[in-house]
Design a protein around this motif. Structure first.
Motif, PDB file in Angstrom:
ATOM      1  N   ALA A  46       0.814  -1.214   0.000  1.00 37.93           N
ATOM      2  CA  ALA A  46       0.000   0.000   0.000  1.00 37.93           C
ATOM      3  C   ALA A  46       0.848   1.264   0.000  1.00 37.93           C
ATOM      4  O   ALA A  46       0.454   2.288  -0.572  1.00 37.93           O
ATOM      5  N   GLU A  47       2.027   1.220   0.631  1.00 34.79           N
ATOM      6  CA  GLU A  47       2.884   2.394   0.681  1.00 34.79           C
ATOM      7  C   GLU A  47       3.604   2.617  -0.640  1.00 34.79           C
ATOM      8  O   GLU A  47       3.713   3.743  -1.123  1.00 34.79           O
ATOM      9  N   ALA A  48       4.101   1.532  -1.224  1.00 33.97           N
ATOM     10  CA  ALA A  48       4.905   1.655  -2.444  1.00 33.97           C
ATOM     11  C   ALA A  48       4.063   1.743  -3.709  1.00 33.97           C
ATOM     12  O   ALA A  48       4.449   2.416  -4.676  1.00 33.97           O
ATOM     13  N   ASN A  49       2.901   1.082  -3.718  1.00 32.10           N
ATOM     14  CA  ASN A  49       2.076   1.022  -4.929  1.00 32.10           C
ATOM     15  C   ASN A  49       1.078   2.172  -4.983  1.00 32.10           C
ATOM     16  O   ASN A  49      -0.124   1.972  -5.158  1.00 32.10           O
ATOM     17  N   LEU A  50       1.589   3.389  -4.840  1.00 37.45           N
ATOM     18  CA  LEU A  50       0.730   4.570  -4.803  1.00 37.45           C
ATOM     19  C   LEU A  50       1.402   5.711  -5.551  1.00 37.45           C
ATOM     20  O   LEU A  50       2.609   5.924  -5.445  1.00 37.45           O
ATOM     21  N   PHE A  51       0.596   6.433  -6.322  1.00 36.78           N
ATOM     22  CA  PHE A  51       1.095   7.572  -7.078  1.00 36.78           C
ATOM     23  C   PHE A  51       0.101   8.708  -6.927  1.00 36.78           C
ATOM     24  O   PHE A  51      -1.085   8.549  -7.229  1.00 36.78           O
ATOM     25  N   THR A  52       0.567   9.849  -6.415  1.00 36.06           N
ATOM     26  CA  THR A  52      -0.318  11.003  -6.242  1.00 36.06           C
ATOM     27  C   THR A  52       0.061  12.089  -7.229  1.00 36.06           C
ATOM     28  O   THR A  52       1.159  12.097  -7.801  1.00 36.06           O
ATOM     29  N   ASN A  53      -0.846  12.998  -7.449  1.00 36.28           N
ATOM     30  CA  ASN A  53      -0.732  13.980  -8.516  1.00 36.28           C
ATOM     31  C   ASN A  53       0.487  14.874  -8.347  1.00 36.28           C
ATOM     32  O   ASN A  53       0.563  15.638  -7.388  1.00 36.28           O
ATOM     33  N   ALA A 101      -6.875  19.838  -0.415  1.00 36.50           N
ATOM     34  CA  ALA A 101      -7.035  20.753  -1.542  1.00 36.50           C
ATOM     35  C   ALA A 101      -6.343  22.091  -1.305  1.00 36.50           C
ATOM     36  O   ALA A 101      -5.928  22.737  -2.254  1.00 36.50           O
ATOM     37  N   GLY A 102      -6.224  22.513  -0.045  1.00 33.43           N
ATOM     38  CA  GLY A 102      -5.699  23.845   0.199  1.00 33.43           C
ATOM     39  C   GLY A 102      -4.240  23.896   0.564  1.00 33.43           C
ATOM     40  O   GLY A 102      -3.683  24.975   0.729  1.00 33.43           O
ATOM     41  N   THR A 103      -3.572  22.756   0.702  1.00 33.34           N
ATOM     42  CA  THR A 103      -2.194  22.755   1.184  1.00 33.34           C
ATOM     43  C   THR A 103      -1.178  22.878   0.066  1.00 33.34           C
ATOM     44  O   THR A 103      -0.263  23.672   0.130  1.00 33.34           O
ATOM     45  N   SER A 104      -1.313  22.065  -0.975  1.00 35.57           N
ATOM     46  CA  SER A 104      -0.377  22.102  -2.098  1.00 35.57           C
ATOM     47  C   SER A 104      -1.027  21.404  -3.278  1.00 35.57           C
ATOM     48  O   SER A 104      -2.070  20.777  -3.147  1.00 35.57           O
ATOM     49  N   ARG A 105      -0.384  21.506  -4.414  1.00 36.37           N
ATOM     50  CA  ARG A 105      -0.934  20.849  -5.594  1.00 36.37           C
ATOM     51  C   ARG A 105      -0.670  19.357  -5.583  1.00 36.37           C
ATOM     52  O   ARG A 105      -1.228  18.623  -6.377  1.00 36.37           O
ATOM     53  N   LYS A 106       0.199  18.902  -4.700  1.00 36.50           N
ATOM     54  CA  LYS A 106       0.495  17.475  -4.609  1.00 36.50           C
ATOM     55  C   LYS A 106      -0.091  16.907  -3.336  1.00 36.50           C
ATOM     56  O   LYS A 106       0.301  17.287  -2.235  1.00 36.50           O
ATOM     57  N   ALA A 107      -1.054  16.031  -3.460  1.00 35.45           N
ATOM     58  CA  ALA A 107      -1.676  15.412  -2.294  1.00 35.45           C
ATOM     59  C   ALA A 107      -0.761  14.330  -1.747  1.00 35.45           C
ATOM     60  O   ALA A 107      -0.010  13.691  -2.475  1.00 35.45           O
ATOM     61  N   GLY A 108      -0.847  14.110  -0.438  1.00 34.74           N
ATOM     62  CA  GLY A 108      -0.005  13.111   0.189  1.00 34.74           C
ATOM     63  C   GLY A 108      -0.658  11.746   0.249  1.00 34.74           C
ATOM     64  O   GLY A 108      -1.786  11.544  -0.211  1.00 34.74           O
ATOM     65  N   LYS A 109       0.074  10.793   0.841  1.00 29.50           N
ATOM     66  CA  LYS A 109      -0.420   9.427   0.948  1.00 29.50           C
ATOM     67  C   LYS A 109      -1.631   9.330   1.859  1.00 29.50           C
ATOM     68  O   LYS A 109      -2.388   8.364   1.771  1.00 29.50           O
ATOM     69  N   ALA A 110      -1.812  10.317   2.726  1.00 34.50           N
ATOM     70  CA  ALA A 110      -2.948  10.301   3.639  1.00 34.50           C
ATOM     71  C   ALA A 110      -4.190  10.950   3.055  1.00 34.50           C
ATOM     72  O   ALA A 110      -5.235  10.991   3.708  1.00 34.50           O
ATOM     73  N   SER A 111      -4.107  11.444   1.815  1.00 37.79           N
ATOM     74  CA  SER A 111      -5.264  12.102   1.206  1.00 37.79           C
ATOM     75  C   SER A 111      -6.368  11.090   0.935  1.00 37.79           C
ATOM     76  O   SER A 111      -6.123   9.894   0.788  1.00 37.79           O
ATOM     77  N   LEU A 112      -7.573  11.569   0.846  1.00 37.60           N
ATOM     78  CA  LEU A 112      -8.730  10.704   0.645  1.00 37.60           C
ATOM     79  C   LEU A 112      -8.648   9.960  -0.685  1.00 37.60           C
ATOM     80  O   LEU A 112      -8.953   8.764  -0.758  1.00 37.60           O
ATOM     81  N   GLN A 113      -8.234  10.642  -1.743  1.00 38.01           N
ATOM     82  CA  GLN A 113      -8.148   9.985  -3.042  1.00 38.01           C
ATOM     83  C   GLN A 113      -7.111   8.867  -3.027  1.00 38.01           C
ATOM     84  O   GLN A 113      -7.300   7.819  -3.686  1.00 38.01           O
ATOM     85  N   ALA A 114      -6.024   9.054  -2.286  1.00 37.74           N
ATOM     86  CA  ALA A 114      -5.018   8.002  -2.166  1.00 37.74           C
ATOM     87  C   ALA A 114      -5.587   6.801  -1.415  1.00 37.74           C
ATOM     88  O   ALA A 114      -5.355   5.648  -1.797  1.00 37.74           O
ATOM     89  N   LYS A 115      -6.339   7.062  -0.367  1.00 42.55           N
ATOM     90  CA  LYS A 115      -6.946   5.972   0.408  1.00 42.55           C
ATOM     91  C   LYS A 115      -7.925   5.173  -0.451  1.00 42.55           C
ATOM     92  O   LYS A 115      -7.984   3.937  -0.363  1.00 42.55           O
TER      93      LYS A 115
END
Length: 431
Positions: free
Chosen positions: A104-111, A361-375
């Protein structure tokens, strides 16, 4: 992407141990069309089997959900915020190669951020060549992409599933699918360079990428399905689907749309392809059946209007062969409700007030691993992976096999490469 073999006597029975190989890439239209042009007369079809060649194919309704292209004016920058709601799309992807354990940690790509103020892209092949092949996602023969379109607020994203049977011809199917997605990314970022239209449609984007793949000498050959979208800030989405990858539109704890796969026969999806020159020469000298090759223009086009809090899911058949639309809705709903993105109010599902915070949405253009879309992306990929390895849980593919080949006694999931892209729709506050 799995395969079943067809012989001159008819479709071979599917072995209970056969599994589809998966891949995704970009295709190019070969100039020797007299050799590779798809056969139109009635006859035997090649499924996704170890055989890459196909005798004539049957006529079929190629567009399960037709829609008129050009219903919208894309990429407008003159919207009135007080009269027209504006939306942004927050994207993450998760994936797993067939032979790998899911991480789950490695197989993730965020914008990733994309700086449209940089020098404009004018050479798509140079853009694609600048992408390090060693840095590709470890998604096997499946591929995915998402990108901003030029300097507009429009976004494009999608998946491609490579045809694994090309391995037997000494080709790496991943080169085709990943190359296709890389060219779509480059073409989106370069828009409107080289375009004579005022809008970019997903089928046009697929066509450009396919043309580039076919002339790219670094991609000797291969094949792929594709499912992609162009998402506009006014909430209009146009989707192009070719083959049996697919798209779901979820909102308010309901399935609003699910694409119908394009197939020539059981386990035989529509697919783009590029035939190596050496194979074209062999076919010209010795004859034999042609490769199965469909064109971007045959992609099914649908239009959708999204709302605040909707979820869009694009995935290869490594997901859809193991999870039904109801399964996917259940996964998304649990995640959305548990995190307060969807809340119940008097028996109705509403969007929670903290959605913007949940997707970062308000922090940066790159969402982190904890973002809802990543989950969400990880949850779908993980469930598809586990179901594919479960010999006791019959997924959609197993049920289709049981209908088509009742004597095969097929049960359980179907291990395959997996790629899933999730986009959460956020209505932006007026500026």
């Amino acid at each position: 992407m799995s395969f079943a073999v067809a012989s001159t006597a008819g479709l071979a029975r599917l072995s209970p141990h056969s599994r589809r190989a998966a891949t995704g890439l970009v295709l190019f239209a070969l100039s020797t069309t007299s050799i590779i042009t798809p056969v139109q007369s009635a006859g035997l079809l090649t499924q996704r089997s170890s055989s890459l060649y196909v005798p004539p194919k049957c006529p079929i309704n190629r567009d399960a959900s037709p829609a008129t292209v050009g219903l919208r004016t894309f990429h407008s920058t003159s919207h009135n915020w007080r009269s027209t709601p504006q939306f942004s799309y927050h994207v993450a992807a998760s994936y797993s190669a067939k032979q790998d354990r899911f991480n789950a940690e490695a197989n993730l790509f965020t914008n990733p951020p994309y700086d449209s103020s940089k020098a404009a892209i004018t050479d798509l092949q140079a853009c694609k060549a600048s992408i390090n092949k060693n840095h590709r996602a470890k998604s096997g023969q499946d591929a995915f992409f998402f990108s901003q379109i030029g300097n507009t607020n429009a976004t494009t994203f999608g998946v491609a599933d490579g045809v694994g049977g090309w391995v037997e011809s000494g080709l790496d199917p991943a080169d085709f699918s990943h190359g296709l997605c890389e060219y779509m990314t480059c073409a989106a970022r370069a828009w409107p360079h080289g375009s004579n239209t005022t809008s970019l449609h997903p089928r046009d984007l697929l066509h450009v990428a396919y043309d580039e793949v076919t002339v790219d000498d670094s991609i000797e050959g291969g094949g792929s399905t594709a499912c992609l979208a162009v998402a506009e800030p006014d909430g209009n989405i146009e989707v192009a689907n070719l083959g049996d990858s697919g798209f779901m539109h979820l909102g308010g704890n309901a399935v609003r749309h699910f694409t119908q796969p394009q197939t020539h026969a059981f386990n035989t999806p529509y697919q783009l392809s590029k035939t190596p020159r050496r194979m074209l020469v062999q076919m010209a000298v010795f004859g034999g059946p042609t490769t199965l090759s469909d064109l971007p223009k045959e992609a099914s086009i649908t239009h959708h209007k999204v709302r605040h809090g909707d979820v869009l899911v694009f995935a290869t058949d490594g997901v859809w062969d193991n999870l039904s639309p109801q399964d996917c809705l259940g996964i998304v709903s649990r995640q959305m409700v548990e995190r307060g993105a969807w809340v119940e109010n008097d028996g109705a599902i509403e969007v929670g007030h903290d959605l913007a915070k949940l997707i970062h949405a308000g922090t940066s253009r790159k969402a982190g691993k904890a973002s809802l879309q990543a989950k969400l992306a990880v949850a779908i990929a993980k469930e598809a992976k586990e179901t594919g390895l479960n010999t006791r849980r019959d997924g959609p593919f197993a049920k289709e096999v049981q209908k088509a080949y009742p004597g095969e006694n097929w049960h359980g999931g179907k291990p395959d490469d997996i790629a899933v892209v999730v986009a959460i729709v956020l209505e932006d506050s007026p500026k």
